[in-house]
Design a protein around this motif. Structure first.
Motif, PDB file in Angstrom:
ATOM      1  N   VAL A 157      -6.235  58.398 -17.449  1.00  8.79           N
ATOM      2  CA  VAL A 157      -5.765  57.015 -17.443  1.00  8.79           C
ATOM      3  C   VAL A 157      -6.927  56.077 -17.722  1.00  8.79           C
ATOM      4  O   VAL A 157      -8.037  56.278 -17.227  1.00  8.79           O
ATOM      5  CB  VAL A 157      -5.147  56.691 -16.057  1.00  8.79           C
ATOM      6  CG1 VAL A 157      -4.660  55.251 -16.024  1.00  8.79           C
ATOM      7  CG2 VAL A 157      -3.995  57.648 -15.780  1.00  8.79           C
ATOM      8  N   ALA A 158      -6.686  55.074 -18.559  1.00 11.23           N
ATOM      9  CA  ALA A 158      -7.741  54.122 -18.908  1.00 11.23           C
ATOM     10  C   ALA A 158      -8.212  53.396 -17.663  1.00 11.23           C
ATOM     11  O   ALA A 158      -7.428  53.052 -16.785  1.00 11.23           O
ATOM     12  CB  ALA A 158      -7.192  53.095 -19.924  1.00 11.23           C
ATOM     13  N   GLY A 166     -11.820  41.707  -6.575  1.00 10.34           N
ATOM     14  CA  GLY A 166     -10.685  42.617  -6.476  1.00 10.34           C
ATOM     15  C   GLY A 166      -9.569  42.276  -7.429  1.00 10.34           C
ATOM     16  O   GLY A 166      -8.465  42.818  -7.327  1.00 10.34           O
ATOM     17  N   ASN A 167      -9.797  41.383  -8.412  1.00 16.77           N
ATOM     18  CA  ASN A 167      -8.774  41.018  -9.377  1.00 16.77           C
ATOM     19  C   ASN A 167      -8.888  41.865 -10.630  1.00 16.77           C
ATOM     20  O   ASN A 167      -9.986  42.148 -11.096  1.00 16.77           O
ATOM     21  CB  ASN A 167      -8.908  39.531  -9.767  1.00 16.77           C
ATOM     22  CG  ASN A 167      -8.621  38.634  -8.573  1.00 16.77           C
ATOM     23  OD1 ASN A 167      -7.909  39.025  -7.658  1.00 16.77           O
ATOM     24  ND2 ASN A 167      -9.197  37.435  -8.591  1.00 16.77           N
ATOM     25  N   GLN A 168      -7.763  42.258 -11.189  1.00 18.73           N
ATOM     26  CA  GLN A 168      -7.753  43.082 -12.393  1.00 18.73           C
ATOM     27  C   GLN A 168      -7.672  42.197 -13.620  1.00 18.73           C
ATOM     28  O   GLN A 168      -6.754  41.398 -13.753  1.00 18.73           O
ATOM     29  CB  GLN A 168      -6.568  44.050 -12.338  1.00 18.73           C
ATOM     30  CG  GLN A 168      -6.554  45.029 -13.497  1.00 18.73           C
ATOM     31  CD  GLN A 168      -5.411  46.010 -13.382  1.00 18.73           C
ATOM     32  OE1 GLN A 168      -4.493  45.776 -12.619  1.00 18.73           O
ATOM     33  NE2 GLN A 168      -5.481  47.072 -14.148  1.00 18.73           N
ATOM     34  N   ASN A 169      -8.682  42.371 -14.537  1.00 15.29           N
ATOM     35  CA  ASN A 169      -8.724  41.613 -15.793  1.00 15.29           C
ATOM     36  C   ASN A 169      -8.705  40.107 -15.558  1.00 15.29           C
ATOM     37  O   ASN A 169      -8.298  39.336 -16.409  1.00 15.29           O
ATOM     38  CB  ASN A 169      -7.546  41.991 -16.690  1.00 15.29           C
ATOM     39  CG  ASN A 169      -7.621  43.451 -17.116  1.00 15.29           C
ATOM     40  OD1 ASN A 169      -8.705  43.976 -17.297  1.00 15.29           O
ATOM     41  ND2 ASN A 169      -6.479  44.081 -17.237  1.00 15.29           N
ATOM     42  N   GLY A 170      -9.055  39.647 -14.331  1.00 14.63           N
ATOM     43  CA  GLY A 170      -9.128  38.217 -14.063  1.00 14.63           C
ATOM     44  C   GLY A 170      -7.779  37.551 -13.907  1.00 14.63           C
ATOM     45  O   GLY A 170      -7.709  36.327 -13.915  1.00 14.63           O
ATOM     46  N   ASN A 180      -3.751  53.873  -9.523  1.00 15.31           N
ATOM     47  CA  ASN A 180      -3.906  55.280  -9.168  1.00 15.31           C
ATOM     48  C   ASN A 180      -5.233  55.465  -8.427  1.00 15.31           C
ATOM     49  O   ASN A 180      -5.991  54.515  -8.214  1.00 15.31           O
ATOM     50  CB  ASN A 180      -3.837  56.180 -10.409  1.00 15.31           C
ATOM     51  CG  ASN A 180      -4.915  55.836 -11.424  1.00 15.31           C
ATOM     52  OD1 ASN A 180      -5.990  55.343 -11.054  1.00 15.31           O
ATOM     53  ND2 ASN A 180      -4.638  56.074 -12.687  1.00 15.31           N
ATOM     54  N   LYS A 181      -5.512  56.694  -8.050  1.00 16.90           N
ATOM     55  CA  LYS A 181      -6.683  56.979  -7.235  1.00 16.90           C
ATOM     56  C   LYS A 181      -7.979  56.615  -7.951  1.00 16.90           C
ATOM     57  O   LYS A 181      -8.909  56.059  -7.359  1.00 16.90           O
ATOM     58  CB  LYS A 181      -6.689  58.470  -6.876  1.00 16.90           C
ATOM     59  CG  LYS A 181      -7.790  58.868  -5.919  1.00 16.90           C
ATOM     60  CD  LYS A 181      -7.658  60.319  -5.561  1.00 16.90           C
ATOM     61  CE  LYS A 181      -8.770  60.744  -4.588  1.00 16.90           C
ATOM     62  NZ  LYS A 181      -8.649  62.181  -4.233  1.00 16.90           N
ATOM     63  N   ARG A 182      -8.042  56.888  -9.245  1.00 19.48           N
ATOM     64  CA  ARG A 182      -9.245  56.598 -10.024  1.00 19.48           C
ATOM     65  C   ARG A 182      -9.509  55.102 -10.102  1.00 19.48           C
ATOM     66  O   ARG A 182     -10.639  54.628  -9.960  1.00 19.48           O
ATOM     67  CB  ARG A 182      -9.087  57.194 -11.425  1.00 19.48           C
ATOM     68  CG  ARG A 182     -10.305  57.022 -12.322  1.00 19.48           C
ATOM     69  CD  ARG A 182      -9.988  57.491 -13.725  1.00 19.48           C
ATOM     70  NE  ARG A 182     -11.134  57.376 -14.594  1.00 19.48           N
ATOM     71  CZ  ARG A 182     -12.055  58.296 -14.762  1.00 19.48           C
ATOM     72  NH1 ARG A 182     -11.973  59.427 -14.090  1.00 19.48           N
ATOM     73  NH2 ARG A 182     -13.069  58.131 -15.599  1.00 19.48           N
ATOM     74  N   GLU A 183      -8.438  54.332 -10.313  1.00 18.96           N
ATOM     75  CA  GLU A 183      -8.583  52.869 -10.427  1.00 18.96           C
ATOM     76  C   GLU A 183      -9.000  52.259  -9.094  1.00 18.96           C
ATOM     77  O   GLU A 183      -9.794  51.311  -9.057  1.00 18.96           O
ATOM     78  CB  GLU A 183      -7.268  52.268 -10.916  1.00 18.96           C
ATOM     79  CG  GLU A 183      -6.936  52.638 -12.370  1.00 18.96           C
ATOM     80  CD  GLU A 183      -5.524  52.257 -12.769  1.00 18.96           C
ATOM     81  OE1 GLU A 183      -5.282  52.079 -13.961  1.00 18.96           O
ATOM     82  OE2 GLU A 183      -4.661  52.133 -11.865  1.00 18.96           O
ATOM     83  N   ARG A 184      -8.455  52.776  -7.987  1.00 18.83           N
ATOM     84  CA  ARG A 184      -8.849  52.249  -6.681  1.00 18.83           C
ATOM     85  C   ARG A 184     -10.328  52.514  -6.406  1.00 18.83           C
ATOM     86  O   ARG A 184     -11.027  51.680  -5.822  1.00 18.83           O
ATOM     87  CB  ARG A 184      -7.988  52.890  -5.579  1.00 18.83           C
ATOM     88  CG  ARG A 184      -6.542  52.401  -5.572  1.00 18.83           C
ATOM     89  CD  ARG A 184      -5.877  52.709  -4.240  1.00 18.83           C
ATOM     90  NE  ARG A 184      -5.837  54.134  -3.966  1.00 18.83           N
ATOM     91  CZ  ARG A 184      -4.855  54.941  -4.337  1.00 18.83           C
ATOM     92  NH1 ARG A 184      -3.829  54.460  -5.031  1.00 18.83           N
ATOM     93  NH2 ARG A 184      -4.887  56.221  -4.027  1.00 18.83           N
ATOM     94  N   LYS A 185     -10.794  53.676  -6.857  1.00 17.99           N
ATOM     95  CA  LYS A 185     -12.204  54.002  -6.674  1.00 17.99           C
ATOM     96  C   LYS A 185     -13.100  53.042  -7.451  1.00 17.99           C
ATOM     97  O   LYS A 185     -14.122  52.561  -6.954  1.00 17.99           O
ATOM     98  CB  LYS A 185     -12.454  55.443  -7.122  1.00 17.99           C
ATOM     99  CG  LYS A 185     -13.889  55.909  -6.927  1.00 17.99           C
ATOM    100  CD  LYS A 185     -14.047  57.342  -7.377  1.00 17.99           C
ATOM    101  CE  LYS A 185     -15.488  57.810  -7.202  1.00 17.99           C
ATOM    102  NZ  LYS A 185     -15.668  59.214  -7.653  1.00 17.99           N
TER     103      LYS A 185
END
Length: 323
Positions: A157-158, A166-170, A180-185
C-alpha cells in the motif's frame, strides 16, 4: 523437539538421528515416541513432527495449552516442506534432501539462515543445491498464501503523507480506523520527529559542555606538569652548582649540596630519608673510587651536618631550610 526410543536396543534418539541409527542397529524395527508412547513402523516416524508437551501430558483433565506462535509457524513451515516433496517434477535427489530437512523441527524460514543451516546441520556445501531446495520451498510457501497476502506482498500500500500534527496530506485529521498498520506506523514516526530532533540537540549541547570541562581539566594538568618540570630543572641546577663548588675546592661540599636540594624542593622541605639518599648519592658520585669512609661514618657525618647547622631545622623526620 520429538524424541524416539529404539525398541531394539532402547537408545533415545532425536528425530534427525533416527535414519543413521536404523542403518546401524539391526534390531531396530519399531520406534516409540517418548512423549506420547505411540509406536511407528518403518518410515512412519517421519510424519511425526510434533508431540504433546509436558504441560499437556501432566496438566490433568481440562488442561488447555496456550498456542505458541513460533511453534505454529514452524509447524506450518514443516508442512510446506512435505508438500514440496510430493509435488510432481521434483527430482529424486531433491526429494532426498527435502526428506532430510523435514526430519528437523528447527528449520529456518529465511533464505540466508536456511543455507547456512544446510551447511552446518546437513553438511551440504553445494550452493547451487541450496538455491534449488530454497526455490522449491519458496514456491510452496507462495502457493499456500491467500490472494490477499500475495497482493499485499507484491503491491504494498502506498505510504500516506502525514504531517507532524497527525493530518494526512494537510486535509483534516486522519481517521485511524481507515489507516492500515503501515500507515499508522508512519504517522507515529513523523509525529515523534520533532521530539527526536530536540533530544539530539540536547544531547549535542551536553556533549559540548562535557568537552569544555575535559579541555579545562587537560589545561590544568598541562600547567601542573610544566610547573613540576620547572621545579625539577631548578633542583638539578642547584645540585649541579653544589657539585661544581665541591670540585673547585677539592672537597665534597656537604652544606652546599644539602642547601641546593632543600631550595629546589616545595616549601624548601624534604623528608630526612629522601635528603640523605640524594646527598649520599652526590657524595659517591663526587668521590668515586676515592671514598674510604664506611656507610656508618657517612650516615653519622650526614646527621651531624643537618643537626649542627642553624640553617637546617629537623622536625618529625623532615628537614627544612630557614630563609
Amino acid at each position: 523437539m520429538v524424541f524416539f526410543t529404539c525398541n531394539g536396543c532402547g537408545e533415545s534418539l532425536k528425530k534427525a538421528q533416527v535414519e543413521n541409527h536404523v542403518n546401524i542397529c539391526r534390531k531396530c524395527q519399531v520406534l516409540s515416541c517418548i512423549d506420547c508412547g505411540k509406536d511407528f513402523w518403518g518410515d512412519d516416524y517421519k510424519n511425526h513432527n510434533k508431540c504433546i508437551s509436558e504441560d499437556q501430558k501432566y496438566g490433568g483433565k481440562g488442561f488447555e495449552a496456550k498456542a505458541n506462535k513460533g511453534e505454529v509457524k514452524q509447524q506450518q513451515w514443516i508442512e510446506k516442506i512435505h508438500d514440496a516433496m510430493n509435488k510432481p517434477g521434483v527430482s529424486a535427489k531433491l526429494k532426498d534432501v527435502l526428506g532430510k530437512v523435514s526430519a528437523y523441527d528447527n528449520v529456518p524460514r529465511k533464505k540466508a539462515k536456511f543455507q547456512n543451516w544446510m551447511k552446518n546441520s546437513l553438511k551440504i556445501n553445494n550452493t547451487s543445491l541450496h538455491d534449488e531446495v530454497w526455490d522449491i520451498l519458496a514456491a510452496a510457501d507462495n502457493a499456500a498464501k491467500t490472494p490477499a497476502e500475495t497482493n499485499e506482498t507484491e503491491n504494498p500500500v502506498a505510504e500516506a503523507t502525514v504531517d507532524s500534527s497527525g493530518n494526512q496530506n494537510g486535509h483534516g485529521a486522519v481517521d485511524k480506523k481507515k489507516l492500515n498498520k503501515r500507515e499508522r506506523k508512519i504517522a507515529r514516526q513523523q509525529k515523534n520527529g520533532k521530539k527526536k530532533k530536540k533530544d539530539r540537540k540536547r544531547q549535542r549541547s551536553s556533549e559540548q559542555d562535557e568537552d569544555g570541562e575535559k579541555n579545562g581539566a587537560e589545561l590544568t594538568k598541562k600547567k601542573k606538569k610544566t610547573f613540576d618540570q620547572t621545579a625539577e630543572e631548578s633542583q638539578e641546577n642547584e645540585e649541579h652548582q653544589a657539585v661544581s663548588r665541591g670540585i673547585l675546592s677539592g672537597k665534597f661540599n656537604w652544606k652546599g649540596n644539602i642547601k641546593a636540594i632543600l631550595r629546589a624542593s616545595p616549601d624548601q622541605e624534604v623528608p630526612v630519608k629522601k635528603l640523605r639518599k640524594k646527598v649520599l648519592a652526590a657524595y659517591h658520585s663526587f668521590t668515586g673510587d676515592g671514598n674510604f669512609r664506611t656507610e656508618e661514618d657517612l650516615l653519622a657525618l650526614f646527621n651531624k651536618k643537618i643537626s649542627n647547622n642553624p640553617k637546617f631545622i629537623v622536625k618529625k623526620e623532615r628537614v627544612r631550610l630557614l630563609k
